[in-house]
Write an enzyme that holds these catalytic residues in place. Structure first.
Site, mmCIF file in Angstrom:
data_model
loop_
_atom_site.group_PDB
_atom_site.id
_atom_site.type_symbol
_atom_site.label_atom_id
_atom_site.label_comp_id
_atom_site.label_asym_id
_atom_site.label_seq_id
_atom_site.Cartn_x
_atom_site.Cartn_y
_atom_site.Cartn_z
ATOM 1 N N ASP A 42 6.919 -35.608 -26.745
ATOM 2 C CA ASP A 42 6.520 -34.707 -25.669
ATOM 3 C C ASP A 42 7.753 -33.982 -25.152
ATOM 4 O O ASP A 42 8.700 -34.623 -24.673
ATOM 5 C CB ASP A 42 5.862 -35.512 -24.545
ATOM 6 N N ASP A 135 3.941 -28.266 -27.279
ATOM 7 C CA ASP A 135 5.057 -29.143 -26.914
ATOM 8 C C ASP A 135 4.740 -30.621 -27.045
ATOM 9 O O ASP A 135 5.454 -31.456 -26.495
ATOM 10 C CB ASP A 135 5.494 -28.848 -25.477
ATOM 11 N N GLU A 136 3.716 -30.984 -27.809
ATOM 12 C CA GLU A 136 3.279 -32.375 -27.812
ATOM 13 C C GLU A 136 2.617 -32.704 -29.141
ATOM 14 O O GLU A 136 1.790 -31.940 -29.636
ATOM 15 C CB GLU A 136 2.300 -32.577 -26.653
#
Length: 415
Positions: A42, A135-136
């Protein structure tokens, strides 16, 4: 008990508070360190961190990435979060809480570029990656030790260091027995965290609030608390038959999660950042009635596909192409994931309203920030949302059996 230094990547056969090789305090210690293979990566306050990297003068300032005064917060940096600013918060509330914040309009092209660098580096370690957003992502590093020169924990620590040194951003990583626990671990020590959860999972989860369980949104969370389940430990102590009686199939899932069990594999087939439907008009359209009549069937199409694919989206996006071929996109983040045409249409119409007054040649509706439908408890939302999903799922079955014209909505007849 084994340990790994996140700075020099030295490994030791005993727990160490500081690295004997370089003196760094950034140690990962765990008895099962070399046996865990499921990771969750993350990026820390991603959009805001990219902006701070590119504008060093903002390093110590509160930064909010988002729309104008009537928009919402996309990401807030950790300084702004100390004032209570959070993602999806209306901008006027965010600026009231943190009036000195620097507000920056999102630059999604830049964020996508950095996402490709980071997730591309993760993909070099394993093909088993399932992204949740820019983003993850989850990763399954089973069987990669020989190929990549060390166990998953060492590979991930090296990746985390490379991202910080070469990309100029920080990420937090969770390593665990399964997807649920890996995501919990990645949240335990942000930013720049690296946390591990092994066989101690049930004890670690017990005091934590039920709100961290996947699929437990604000409404379901209130239901669980009203039923006496404030913590995960209280759920774990409940009779599984009682949970099934109260919550149906979701009772079984709650039982498993509360004991740290999650059988979902890391599935690259669900590696999607969004899905959409759009149409180009034969003639330019400008009135609300005409544009909405084109929007509704797109919402039906998109919602039906989402239900077939077993996914839902937290973000609704509207796309418009003007007569000069310029494209406008507008987006809104919802408190709970959406999977119905009616909710998609209501959100799309609200996004369309401020853009009326000029002709358009294309309209589209999309969903982003996708989640597995298995992580959504549809029957435990509001009564209206439950009826929507039940009705539309029934329509899906009728259309599958008797053809797409078997059920036609009243709104479609108006178009």
């Amino acid at each position: 008990m084994t340990s790994l230094c996140r700075d020099c990547l030295s490994r030791f056969d005993r727990p160490e508070p500081r690295c004997p090789a370089c003196g760094s305090p950034r140690m990962v210690n765990h008895a099962e360190l070399d046996r865990l293979v499921i990771a969750h990566l993350d990026c820390d306050a991603f959009y805001a961190s990219v902006e701070k990297r590119d504008r060093p003068e903002l390093r110590d300032r509160p930064v909010i990435v988002g729309g104008g005064h009537r928009g919402v917060v996309a990401t807030a940096c950790y300084v702004a979060r100390q004032y209570g600013v959070g993602s999806a918060m209306p901008m006027f509330k965010a600026l009231k809480a943190c009036p000195d914040a620097v507000v920056i309009k999102p630059d999604f092209a830049k964020y996508k570029h950095e996402s490709r660098r980071i997730l591309g580096a993760l993909a070099n370690l394993t093909p088993l990656i399932q992204t949740l957003s820019l983003d993850e992502a989850w990763a399954d590093l089973s069987g990669t030790e020989r190929l990549n020169g060390g166990p998953p924990v060492w590979q991930l620590a090296r990746l985390q260091k490379w991202i910080e040194d070469e990309v100029g951003l920080t990420v937090s990583i969770g390593l665990a027995l399964n997807r649920f626990l890996a995501k919990v671990a990645s949240e335990m020590d942000k930013p720049r965290g690296f946390s591990v959860i092994g066989s101690e999972a049930e004890q670690l989860l017990a005091p934590r609030p039920v709100s961290i369980l996947p699929g437990v949104g604000p409404i379901f969370g209130r239901t669980l608390r009203a039923d006496g389940f404030e913590t995960i430990g209280q759920l774990a102590g409940a009779d599984v038959r009682d949970l099934v009686k109260r919550y149906g199939d979701w009772g079984l899932r709650l039982h498993d999660l509360s004991h740290g069990r999650d059988s979902r594999p890391v599935d690259p087939e669900h590696d999607r950042k969004g899905m959409s439907a759009e149409t180009t008009f034969n003639v330019d359209l400008s009135s609300a009635a005409d544009l909405e009549s084109q929007l509704w069937p797109l919402c039906e199409k998109l919602a039906a596909k989402a239900r077939r694919d077993g996914i839902a989206g937290r973000v609704v996006t509207l796309k418009l192409r003007r007569t000069d071929f310029r494209i406008l996109t507008r987006r809104h983040t919802l408190p709970d994931p959406v999977q119905t045409a009616r909710t998609l249409f209501a959100e799309g119409r609200a996004l369309l309203k401020p853009e009326l007054g000029r002709p358009y040649r294309l309209i589209g509706i999309g969903m982003a920030d996708l989640v597995d439908a298995a992580d959504v408890a549809p029957g435990l939302f509001s009564a209206d949302r439950t009826r929507e999903l039940t009705t539309e799922t029934t329509i899906d079955r009728l259309r599958d059996r008797f053809g797409p014209g078997a059920v036609i909505s009243g709104r479609s007849l108006k178009s």
